[in-house]
Enzyme design. Structure first.
Site, PDB file in Angstrom:
ATOM      1  CB  CYS A  93      -0.954  -0.012   1.189  1.00  0.00           C
ATOM      2  SG  CYS A  93      -2.059  -1.450   1.209  1.00  0.00           S
ATOM      3  CG  HIS A 117      -3.106   3.153   2.271  1.00  0.00           C
ATOM      4  ND1 HIS A 117      -3.647   2.768   1.061  1.00  0.00           N
ATOM      5  CD2 HIS A 117      -3.279   2.099   3.120  1.00  0.00           C
ATOM      6  CE1 HIS A 117      -4.120   1.529   1.179  1.00  0.00           C
ATOM      7  NE2 HIS A 117      -3.915   1.113   2.407  1.00  0.00           N
ATOM      8  CG  ASN A 159      -6.970  -0.693   1.197  1.00  0.00           C
ATOM      9  OD1 ASN A 159      -6.142  -0.539   0.307  1.00  0.00           O
ATOM     10  ND2 ASN A 159      -6.621  -0.968   2.445  1.00  0.00           N
TER      11      ASN A 159
END
Length: 307
Positions: free
Chosen positions: A108, A233, A263
């Site tokens: 990520c 993020h 996500n």
């Protein structure tokens, strides 16, 4: 960065649909994660195909062509196989097949790692145009029935073209890792499905990362109050809101793309920046703090000036 582009898959998956598969309620997803809908890629929307589309938009946004690219850097952790790498296929698809091309896997935080590498390549005189792309098909690696991952992770791609400039516009990165806890987010080889210890990951993000964000500001010669926007993020909305409060900069625009995108791992930071630009919440030259963090446990933060 002179141009930013994005690709969001066509299929929109609502909380009602995700909740049915995961055995939870739609409200449970909204309250625990903050996601209302997410995008799932179809068979043709591969990691490479989405990356190519995002990079094409970044070129158009920056008024450049494929001839301006001599490095393609693909940040991803969701390629279907380790070889061939995705970046070489992206370079071919963009029309710059002779460009150096490599994948970077920091999960990520991959896009922010990629920006730091691109910045270093250009400062060293090794490159003159680096296309940095975050592209992920996370739905290939999570089970829709696992409530800790299925309703959260999604697919998409976004890219930024990095070129030389007379004045700094990508400032020094603050990055690192905590490999002692790498197993908190993993894909075991025997299952091929992501496993995440969500509670411990949440604790790490909310206790260890605020200082990293502040360090990135210091390395840019700024304080948080100098920032126009914060683009972390897009892990989940509670983490985003916690970090925004910890930075303590009143009036700071904080990206919340997770609400409509889920996500998307390495794609999440550039997708969120792209959305802020589309909404007119940031403009050219605005200082923005980008902050990726995730599996590894890896993290990377840097202040950039918005294209």
């Amino acid at each position: 960065m002179v141009g930013v582009g994005a690709y969001r898959p066509v299929a929109v998956v609502t909380n009602e649909e995700a909740a049915t598969s995961a055995g939870v309620s739609a409200d449970w997803i909204s309250q625990r994660v903050g996601v209302e809908e997410r995008r799932h890629a179809d068979g043709d929307e591969t990691v490479v195909a989405m990356a190519v589309e995002a990079a094409r938009e970044a070129l158009a946004d920056g008024g450049r062509t494929a001839d301006d690219i001599d490095v393609v850097l693909l940040a991803t952790c969701s390629m279907p196989s380790p070889m061939p790498n995705g970046a070489a296929s992206v370079a071919s698809g963009l029309g710059c097949p002779a460009a150096a091309a490599f994948d970077l896997n920091a999960a990520c935080s991959g896009f922010c790692h990629g920006l730091a590498v691109a910045d270093a390549l250009i400062r060293a005189g090794t490159a003159r145009g680096v296309m940095v792309i975050g592209s992920e098909r996370m739905t290939d690696w999570v089970s829709a029935e696992d409530r800790s991952t299925g309703p959260i992770f999604a697919d998409g791609a976004a890219a930024a073209l990095v070129v030389p400039s007379a004045e700094p516009a990508i400032f020094p990165v603050a990055w690192g890792s905590d490999g002692r806890n790498a197993d908190l987010i993993k894909i075991p080889g025997n299952t091929g499905e992501m496993e995440m210890v969500g509670r411990k990951v949440f604790r790490w993000t909310t206790t260890a990362l605020a200082e990293v964000a502040k360090t990135a500001c210091e390395r840019a010669g700024m304080v948080p109050a100098n920032l126009k926007a914060f683009v972390p993020h897009q892990a989940n909305l509670r983490i985003i809101e916690h970090l925004s409060r910890a930075i303590d900069a009143p009036g700071l625009v904080t990206a919340n793309d997770v609400v409509s995108a889920g996500n998307t791992s390495a794609a999440s930071v550039p997708l969120a920046l792209h959305m802020l630009r589309q909404r007119g919440e940031v403009g050219s030259g605005d200082p923005v703090l980008l902050f990726g963090f995730g599996a590894g446990l890896t993290y990377a933060a840097q202040v950039v000036l918005c294209p």
